[in-house]
Write a protein that holds these residues in place. Structure first.
Motif, PDB file in Angstrom:
ATOM      1  N   MET A   1     -13.916 -34.215 -67.883  1.00 51.26           N
ATOM      2  CA  MET A   1     -13.412 -33.630 -68.316  1.00 51.26           C
ATOM      3  C   MET A   1     -12.165 -33.628 -67.718  1.00 51.26           C
ATOM      4  N   ILE A   2     -12.178 -33.716 -66.429  1.00 46.73           N
ATOM      5  CA  ILE A   2     -11.117 -33.245 -65.729  1.00 46.73           C
ATOM      6  C   ILE A   2     -11.233 -34.303 -64.438  1.00 46.73           C
ATOM      7  N   TYR A   3     -10.171 -34.973 -63.898  1.00 41.96           N
ATOM      8  CA  TYR A   3     -10.042 -35.260 -62.301  1.00 41.96           C
ATOM      9  C   TYR A   3     -10.409 -35.238 -61.761  1.00 41.96           C
ATOM     10  N   LYS A   4     -10.536 -33.200 -61.203  1.00 42.66           N
ATOM     11  CA  LYS A   4     -11.424 -33.737 -59.977  1.00 42.66           C
ATOM     12  C   LYS A   4     -11.543 -32.108 -59.759  1.00 42.66           C
ATOM     13  N   CYS A   5     -12.494 -31.773 -59.454  1.00 39.15           N
ATOM     14  CA  CYS A   5     -13.263 -29.986 -58.591  1.00 39.15           C
ATOM     15  C   CYS A   5     -12.595 -29.906 -56.955  1.00 39.15           C
ATOM     16  N   VAL A   6     -12.198 -29.336 -56.538  1.00 36.46           N
ATOM     17  CA  VAL A   6     -11.824 -28.679 -54.910  1.00 36.46           C
ATOM     18  C   VAL A   6     -11.866 -27.482 -54.653  1.00 36.46           C
ATOM     19  N   ALA A   7     -12.022 -27.499 -53.135  1.00 36.35           N
ATOM     20  CA  ALA A   7     -12.417 -26.263 -53.083  1.00 36.35           C
ATOM     21  C   ALA A   7     -11.287 -25.744 -53.321  1.00 36.35           C
ATOM     22  N   LEU A   8     -11.613 -24.142 -53.383  1.00 31.08           N
ATOM     23  CA  LEU A   8     -10.735 -23.244 -53.205  1.00 31.08           C
ATOM     24  C   LEU A   8      -9.512 -23.342 -52.306  1.00 31.08           C
ATOM     25  N   ASP A   9     -10.124 -23.028 -50.839  1.00 27.59           N
ATOM     26  CA  ASP A   9      -9.053 -23.380 -50.002  1.00 27.59           C
ATOM     27  C   ASP A   9      -8.579 -24.773 -49.106  1.00 27.59           C
ATOM     28  N   GLU A  10      -8.768 -25.772 -50.693  1.00 31.49           N
ATOM     29  CA  GLU A  10      -7.504 -27.143 -50.440  1.00 31.49           C
ATOM     30  C   GLU A  10      -7.414 -27.170 -51.813  1.00 31.49           C
ATOM     31  N   PHE A  11      -7.365 -26.444 -52.494  1.00 31.29           N
ATOM     32  CA  PHE A  11      -5.803 -26.446 -53.564  1.00 31.29           C
ATOM     33  C   PHE A  11      -4.760 -26.590 -53.846  1.00 31.29           C
ATOM     34  N   ASP A  12      -4.418 -25.484 -53.240  1.00 29.37           N
ATOM     35  CA  ASP A  12      -2.735 -25.823 -52.930  1.00 29.37           C
ATOM     36  C   ASP A  12      -2.269 -26.888 -52.271  1.00 29.37           C
ATOM     37  N   ASP A  13      -3.075 -27.026 -51.246  1.00 29.36           N
ATOM     38  CA  ASP A  13      -2.721 -28.688 -50.699  1.00 29.36           C
ATOM     39  C   ASP A  13      -2.743 -29.854 -51.280  1.00 29.36           C
TER      40      ASP A  13
END
Length: 260
Positions: free
Chosen positions: A178-190
């Motif tokens: 459904m989406i390209y990528k799920c990332v860790a919360l602390d890595e999201f903005d970067d």
């Protein structure tokens, strides 16, 4: 500028933020029309070569502001809401010849979820959930949800999610495509910033052609798609960025694309 939408342009990236956090960034007429206007500006602004769409606060977007549709003085009616609010937003997202990242910072429900699905690249952090919430209040999916969702995850799964209104976590959404990528919360903005900067420094014209090709692939026959690939490949080969890309490859250096 309308306070319900925030715009920041930095390093060739337009960061568009839905800004009604007190109602989980749900749409009213003012916010929908403002988003359309800002998308139009980003399309024509040559300084913008990539777009990030995100939300302020705990949610990305909870869909339609139900207070608006239940207030007799404010209610524009569903015909106007769809034809003047959501449908134009979806068509703009798909027609803008620049990459659009949905940076899903919180729950995306109803029209909010389907606006996400219309974007070119979707990144969500691990705490995010997606909900086709329409059936839970007696409505049907809109904002092209019935167009994009089955193409992303398959007919059976998409129809079940639309009927049942299940909450889908970002990790599951990633696994089902459904989406390209799920990332860790602390890595999201970067992650979002790096991805946006990468796209903003790529050959923008070629990215726009890629977007057009994938749009047309939804309905084209094989022969029609091959013809369009040929047409756009010839146009891409005439671009400044193609010449720069080839020169950089031969000279073994990093290319400096200008988006032309």
């Amino acid at each position: 500028m309308n306070e319900s939408i925030q715009l920041k342009i930095e390093n060739k990236v337009a960061y568009i933020t839905l800004n009604r956090p007190e109602v989980f960034n749900s749409f009213n007429r003012e916010m929908a029309l403002s988003l359309q206007s800002i998308l139009d500006d980003c399309e024509t602004n040559e300084e913008v070569r990539a777009i990030v769409l995100t939300g302020n606060g705990k949610a990305f977007c909870a869909g339609q502001d139900l207070k608006e549709v239940t207030d007799p003085d404010l209610n524009p009616g569903f015909k106007k809401i769809l034809e003047e609010h959501y449908n134009p937003i979806i068509t703009r997202i798909r027609s803008i010849k620049k990459p659009i990242i949905a940076a899903v910072n919180g729950v995306a429900a109803g029209a909010g979820a389907n606006i996400v699905l219309a974007c070119d690249i979707v990144v969500a952090h691990e705490k995010v959930s997606f909900i086709q919430a329409f059936s839970l209040i007696g409505l049907v999916p809109d904002s092209a949800g019935t167009f994009f969702l089955p193409r992303l995850i398959g007919f059976q799964k998409a129809q079940a999610l639309a009927m049942l209104g299940d909450k889908i976590g970002a990790e599951e959404a990633d696994k089902m495509g459904m989406i390209y990528k799920c990332v860790a919360l602390d890595e999201f903005d970067d992650t979002i910033n790096k991805l946006a900067l990468k796209l903003a420094n790529m050959p923008t014209k070629a990215l726009g052609f890629i977007k057009e090709l994938f749009n047309q692939s939804m309905t084209n026959t094989l022969d029609e798609q091959l013809a369009l690939e040929s047409k756009l490949q010839i146009e891409a080969a005439n671009s400044e960025d193609y010449r720069e890309g080839v020169a950089a490859f031969i000279e073994k250096r990093k290319p400096e694309f200008k988006g032309r």
